[in-house]
Design an enzyme around this catalytic site. Structure first.
Site, PDB file in Angstrom:
ATOM      1  N   THR A  39      10.254   4.834  -5.049  1.00 34.90           N
ATOM      2  CA  THR A  39      10.705   6.225  -4.885  1.00 34.90           C
ATOM      3  C   THR A  39      10.724   6.921  -6.240  1.00 34.90           C
ATOM      4  O   THR A  39      10.869   6.281  -7.281  1.00 34.90           O
ATOM      5  CB  THR A  39      12.128   6.285  -4.277  1.00 34.90           C
ATOM      6  OG1 THR A  39      12.976   5.424  -5.037  1.00 34.90           O
ATOM      7  CG2 THR A  39      12.140   5.852  -2.822  1.00 34.90           C
ATOM      8  N   GLY A  41      12.329   9.694  -9.080  1.00 36.15           N
ATOM      9  CA  GLY A  41      13.694  10.033  -9.513  1.00 36.15           C
ATOM     10  C   GLY A  41      14.236   9.158 -10.629  1.00 36.15           C
ATOM     11  O   GLY A  41      15.257   9.480 -11.228  1.00 36.15           O
ATOM     12  N   GLY A 117       1.536   2.491 -14.325  1.00 34.79           N
ATOM     13  CA  GLY A 117       0.636   3.222 -15.217  1.00 34.79           C
ATOM     14  C   GLY A 117       0.483   2.526 -16.558  1.00 34.79           C
ATOM     15  O   GLY A 117       1.462   2.063 -17.143  1.00 34.79           O
ATOM     16  N   GLY A 147      11.639   5.680 -19.687  1.00 30.31           N
ATOM     17  CA  GLY A 147      13.069   5.427 -19.602  1.00 30.31           C
ATOM     18  C   GLY A 147      13.538   4.151 -20.262  1.00 30.31           C
ATOM     19  O   GLY A 147      13.014   3.722 -21.297  1.00 30.31           O
ATOM     20  N   HIS A 447      44.143  32.379 -13.181  1.00 27.50           N
ATOM     21  CA  HIS A 447      45.380  31.600 -13.038  1.00 27.50           C
ATOM     22  C   HIS A 447      45.633  31.318 -11.554  1.00 27.50           C
ATOM     23  O   HIS A 447      45.463  32.220 -10.732  1.00 27.50           O
ATOM     24  CB  HIS A 447      46.555  32.391 -13.613  1.00 27.50           C
ATOM     25  CG  HIS A 447      47.878  31.721 -13.371  1.00 27.50           C
ATOM     26  ND1 HIS A 447      48.308  30.652 -14.128  1.00 27.50           N
ATOM     27  CD2 HIS A 447      48.838  31.943 -12.441  1.00 27.50           C
ATOM     28  CE1 HIS A 447      49.490  30.258 -13.691  1.00 27.50           C
ATOM     29  NE2 HIS A 447      49.835  31.013 -12.658  1.00 27.50           N
TER      30      HIS A 447
HETATM   31  P1  FAD Z   1      14.422   6.924 -16.310  1.00 26.25           P
HETATM   32  O1  FAD Z   1      15.343   7.693 -15.482  1.00 26.25           O
HETATM   33  O2  FAD Z   1      14.790   5.534 -16.687  1.00 26.25           O
HETATM   34  O3  FAD Z   1      13.032   6.937 -15.574  1.00 26.25           O
HETATM   35  C1  FAD Z   1      11.936   6.229 -16.053  1.00 26.25           C
HETATM   36  C2  FAD Z   1      11.022   5.932 -14.892  1.00 26.25           C
HETATM   37  O4  FAD Z   1       9.799   5.416 -15.400  1.00 26.25           O
HETATM   38  C3  FAD Z   1      11.547   4.870 -13.937  1.00 26.25           C
HETATM   39  O5  FAD Z   1      11.553   5.365 -12.626  1.00 26.25           O
HETATM   40  C4  FAD Z   1      10.579   3.713 -14.101  1.00 26.25           C
HETATM   41  O6  FAD Z   1      10.384   2.990 -12.896  1.00 26.25           O
HETATM   42  C5  FAD Z   1       9.323   4.443 -14.509  1.00 26.25           C
HETATM   43  N1  FAD Z   1       8.345   3.605 -15.220  1.00 26.25           N
HETATM   44  C6  FAD Z   1       8.573   2.763 -16.247  1.00 26.25           C
HETATM   45  N2  FAD Z   1       7.432   2.199 -16.646  1.00 26.25           N
HETATM   46  C7  FAD Z   1       6.449   2.688 -15.865  1.00 26.25           C
HETATM   47  C8  FAD Z   1       5.057   2.496 -15.786  1.00 26.25           C
HETATM   48  N3  FAD Z   1       4.405   1.672 -16.619  1.00 26.25           N
HETATM   49  N4  FAD Z   1       4.359   3.170 -14.854  1.00 26.25           N
HETATM   50  C9  FAD Z   1       4.992   4.015 -13.996  1.00 26.25           C
HETATM   51  N5  FAD Z   1       6.316   4.234 -14.022  1.00 26.25           N
HETATM   52  C10 FAD Z   1       7.024   3.592 -14.956  1.00 26.25           C
HETATM   53  N6  FAD Z   1      23.200   9.809 -17.511  1.00 26.25           N
HETATM   54  C11 FAD Z   1      23.880  10.971 -17.388  1.00 26.25           C
HETATM   55  O7  FAD Z   1      23.511  11.959 -18.009  1.00 26.25           O
HETATM   56  N7  FAD Z   1      24.977  11.067 -16.572  1.00 26.25           N
HETATM   57  C12 FAD Z   1      25.435  10.005 -15.870  1.00 26.25           C
HETATM   58  O8  FAD Z   1      26.414  10.130 -15.148  1.00 26.25           O
HETATM   59  C13 FAD Z   1      24.749   8.779 -15.972  1.00 26.25           C
HETATM   60  N8  FAD Z   1      25.147   7.707 -15.270  1.00 26.25           N
HETATM   61  C14 FAD Z   1      24.442   6.560 -15.336  1.00 26.25           C
HETATM   62  C15 FAD Z   1      24.887   5.471 -14.607  1.00 26.25           C
HETATM   63  C16 FAD Z   1      24.192   4.291 -14.643  1.00 26.25           C
HETATM   64  C17 FAD Z   1      24.668   3.127 -13.819  1.00 26.25           C
HETATM   65  C18 FAD Z   1      23.011   4.187 -15.435  1.00 26.25           C
HETATM   66  C19 FAD Z   1      22.210   2.912 -15.473  1.00 26.25           C
HETATM   67  C20 FAD Z   1      22.563   5.261 -16.184  1.00 26.25           C
HETATM   68  C21 FAD Z   1      23.290   6.454 -16.158  1.00 26.25           C
HETATM   69  N9  FAD Z   1      22.886   7.560 -16.904  1.00 26.25           N
HETATM   70  C22 FAD Z   1      23.603   8.721 -16.818  1.00 26.25           C
HETATM   71  C23 FAD Z   1      21.718   7.517 -17.799  1.00 26.25           C
HETATM   72  C24 FAD Z   1      20.498   8.181 -17.148  1.00 26.25           C
HETATM   73  O9  FAD Z   1      20.230   7.555 -15.917  1.00 26.25           O
HETATM   74  C25 FAD Z   1      19.289   8.089 -18.062  1.00 26.25           C
HETATM   75  O10 FAD Z   1      19.619   8.617 -19.326  1.00 26.25           O
HETATM   76  C26 FAD Z   1      18.120   8.863 -17.503  1.00 26.25           C
HETATM   77  O11 FAD Z   1      17.749   8.379 -16.239  1.00 26.25           O
HETATM   78  C27 FAD Z   1      16.922   8.772 -18.438  1.00 26.25           C
HETATM   79  O12 FAD Z   1      15.863   9.483 -17.900  1.00 26.25           O
HETATM   80  P2  FAD Z   1      14.345   9.117 -18.252  1.00 26.25           P
HETATM   81  O13 FAD Z   1      13.530  10.100 -17.503  1.00 26.25           O
HETATM   82  O14 FAD Z   1      14.177   9.024 -19.713  1.00 26.25           O
HETATM   83  O15 FAD Z   1      14.115   7.646 -17.698  1.00 26.25           O
END
Ligand code: FAD
Length: 460
Positions: A39, A41, A117, A147, A447
Site C-alpha cells: 500500500t 503512504g 525500485g 525513508g 474564553h
Molecule cells: P517513509 O514514510 O519511511 O516512506 C518511505 C517509503 O519508501 C516506504 O513506504 C518504503 O516501503 C518505501 N521504499 C523504501 N525503499 C524502497 C524501494 N527500493 N523501492 C520502492 N519503495 C521503497 N512523525 C510525525 O511527524 N508525527 C508522528 O506522530 C509520528 N509518529 C510515528 C510513529 C511511529 C511508530 C513511527 C515508526 C514513526 C512516526 N513518525 C512520526 C515518523 C514518520 O513516520 C516519518 O518521519 C515519515 O514517515 C518519513 O517519511 P518519508 O517519506 O521520508 O519515509
C-alpha cells in the site's frame, strides 16, 4: 518489459514521496511513484504516525472510561476491552488513508507502481514487481524518498513477536503482562503509554539521564513525573546489554552507569532506540552516491545529491525524522525541479509527543539558548489556573515561552497540555512572523480556551 518516460520518478510513497509526487503533478510534471510495500503512504500512514495515533486515542478512551469518568457523574460498569476490535479499527483507519493516497495519485494522474525500485543510472529506475516481472522507467529526475527503518542494539534481533519494533507493538494480539520499552524517545513513550493504559506493566529503560533528550529539560522532567504518576516505570542511566529468550518470557541484562548489572524478566520488549535511513538495494553504487558515516544520503540545500538529476528527502537525508518535515521537503523538491526557489524554515519544525497530556514544542529549548549565549527571558503559565482546563479536568501541564531578552522576539515555545498538538501552531505562526511576546499578549484569545494559557505565558 515496457519502457516509460517520466519527468520525475520517486522512490518511496511516504509523506515525502507522495506529497512530492502530488506537488510535481500539480506543476504539470509527468510523475511515477514506486513503492515496494503493498500500500502507498509509507511508514507514516501504514506503521507510524497514523496507526499509533489511532491506538493512542482508543486506549485513552478506554482508560478514561475505566478510571476518570465517575468524577463527571458518569458511571460505567463493566468497561471491557475488546483488543481485536481496537486493532481492527486501527487497521480501518490506515486503510482509509492509504486508499486515499491511491485516490490522490489517480486524481493527479500520477503513475503509482508497486515494486522494488533500483536506480540503474541517473535517468533509469528498474522496478521489480511482486509478480516477478520488471519494468524500466526512464526519467529526467529521480527523488529518493525511501525513508527509514527501525534500529536495534548490537546482538539483539527484532523478531516482531517477542522483541518488537514499533511495527510489532502496533499489533500485539493480546495485552502483554509486562513490556520493557528500550529507549525513552517519542515512539517508546507513545507505544508504552498505549499498552500501559490497556493494562501492561510498562518499564522504560533509557541510557541517558532523562527521557526525550532533545526536549527542553524542565518540560521533559515534568513529563517524566506525569508518566510516572500514570504508572509507567523508568530506569534512567541504564544500558540494555542483552535480551535472551527465557521460557515463555525474556531475560534482559541491564547495566547502570556504575557498572552494576541486573537481570530482569519481561514478557515483551519494544525496541525503540531510533530509526536508520533506508538505503539498502537502491542501486546507489550504480550512480556513485555514497551514504555518509551515519548512513544518510547527503544533499545540498536544494535536496540535490552529488549526482545531477538525483534528489533525496525525508527521513533518508536525516535531520528531524518527522512526517511534516518530509512533506515540506517533498513540496520544496518538486518546486525546485520545476525551477522555483522555495525555502523551508528548519528552525520552526514543531515536535509533538502524543502522550496524555501531549507535549508540543517549537524553536529553542532553554539549554540551547544557554549554550548559544543568548540572553533570554522565560514566561510560564500552568493549566491549574486556566478556566477551560479546570472545567475539562485537564489541569496537568503548562505553557512555557522563551523570548529574546532585548527584542522580546519569541525564540521557543513548549507546551504540555491535553491539546498541545493543536495549540502549538499559534506559536509556529507567531514565530514565522517574528512576533514578540507582547504581540501574543495583545492578541485577544477566546474564553474559555486552553489557548488563553499561551497569552498568559506571553504576559508572564
Ligand atoms: P517513509 O514514510 O519511511 O516512506 C518511505 C517509503 O519508501 C516506504 O513506504 C518504503 O516501503 C518505501 N521504499 C523504501 N525503499 C524502497 C524501494 N527500493 N523501492 C520502492 N519503495 C521503497 N512523525 C510525525 O511527524 N508525527 C508522528 O506522530 C509520528 N509518529 C510515528 C510513529 C511511529 C511508530 C513511527 C515508526 C514513526 C512516526 N513518525 C512520526 C515518523 C514518520 O513516520 C516519518 O518521519 C515519515 O514517515 C518519513 O517519511 P518519508 O517519506 O521520508 O519515509
Amino acid at each position: 518489459m515496457a519502457d516509460s518516460q517520466f519527468d520525475v520518478v520517486i522512490l518511496g510513497s511516504g509523506p515525502g514521496g507522495y506529497i512530492g509526487a502530488i506537488r510535481a503533478a500539480q506543476l504539470g510534471l509527468k510523475v511515477a511513484c514506486v513503492e515496494k510495500d503493498p500500500t502507498f503512504g509509507g511508514t507514516c500512514l501504514n506503521i507510524g504516525c497514523i496507526p499509533s495515533k489511532a491506538l493512542l486515542e482508543s486506549s485513552h478512551l478506554y482508560h478514561k472510561m475505566k478510571h476518570d469518568m465517575a468524577v463527571h457523574g458518569v458511571v460505567f460498569q463493566g468497561v471491557e476491552l475488546q483488543l481485536q476490535k481496537m486493532l481492527e479499527r486501527k487497521d480501518d483507519v490506515v486503510k482509509k488513508l492509504t486508499q486515499g493516497v491511491a485516490g490522490f495519485f489517480k486524481k493527479n494522474k500520477i503513475t503509482g507502481i508497486q515494486g522494488w525500485g533500483t536506480i540503474k543510472s541517473a535517468t533509469e529506475v528498474l522496478v521489480k514487481k511482486p509478480d516477478g516481472s520488471s519494468e524500466v522507467l526512464k526519467t529526467k529526475n529521480i527523488i529518493i524518498a525511501t525513508g527509514s527503518v527501525p534500529s536495534s542494539l548490537p546482538g539483539i534481533a527484532i523478531d516482531e513477536k517477542n522483541i518488537v519494533s514499533s511495527t510489532g507493538a502496533l499489533a500485539f494480539p493480546k495485552v502483554p503482562k509486562s513490556l520493557m520499552v528500550i529507549g525513552g524517545g517519542y515512539i517508546g513513550l507513545e507505544m508504552g503509554s498505549v499498552w500501559s493504559r490497556l493494562g501492561a506493566e510498562v518499564t522504560v529503560v533509557e541510557f541517558m539521564d532523562r527521557i526525550v533528550p532533545s526536549m527542553d529539560y524542565a518540560i521533559g522532567n515534568r513529563l517524566l513525573k506525569i508518566l510516572q504518576d500514570q504508572g509507567l516505570k523508568f530506569r534512567l542511566n541504564t544500558a540494555v546489554k542483552s535480551v535472551t529468550q527465557n521460557g515463555n518470557g525474556l531475560a534482559i541484562l541491564l547495566e547502570d552507569k556504575a557498572g552494576k548489572t541486573e537481570t530482569v524478566e519481561f514478557e515483551k520488549v519494544l525496541m525503540s532506540v531510533g530509526r536508520k535511513p533506508m538505503t539498502v538495494n537502491l542501486g546507489l553504487e550504480n550512480v556513485g552516491i555514497k551514504p555518509n558515516s551515519r548512513g544518510f544520503i547527503e544533499v545540498d540545500q536544494n535536496y540535490r545529491t552529488n549526482v545531477a538529476g538525483i534528489y533525496a528527502l525525508g527521513d533518508v537525508i536525516g535531520g528531524l525524522m518527522l512526517a511534516h518535515k518530509a512533506e515540506e521537503e517533498g513540496v520544496a523538491c518538486a518546486e525546485i525541479i520545476h525551477g522555483e526557489k522555495p525555502k523551508i524554515n528548519y528552525n520552526l519544525v514543531p515536535g509533538i509527543l502524543y502522550t496524555h497530556p501531549e507535549v508540543a514544542t517549537v524553536g529553542k529549548t532553554e539549554e540551547q539558548l544557554k549554550k548559544e549565549n543568548v540572553a533570554y527571558k522565560s514566561g510560564q503559565f500552568r493549566f491549574l489556573a486556566n478556566g477551560r482546563a479546570i472545567a475539562s479536568g485537564e489541569t496537568e501541564g503548562l505553557v512555557k515561552i522563551l523570548v529574546d531578552k532585548n527584542s522580546d522576539e519569541i525564540l521557543g515555545a513548549h507546551i504540555i497540555a491535553a491539546n498541545a498538538s493543536e495549540m502549538i501552531h499559534e506559536l509556529c505562526v507567531a514565530m514565522e512572523f517574528a512576533a514578540t511576546a507582547e504581540d501574543l499578549a495583545l492578541t485577544m484569545h477566546g474564553h474559555p480556551t486552553l489557548s488563553e494559557a499561551i497569552k498568559e505565558a506571553a504576559l508572564a
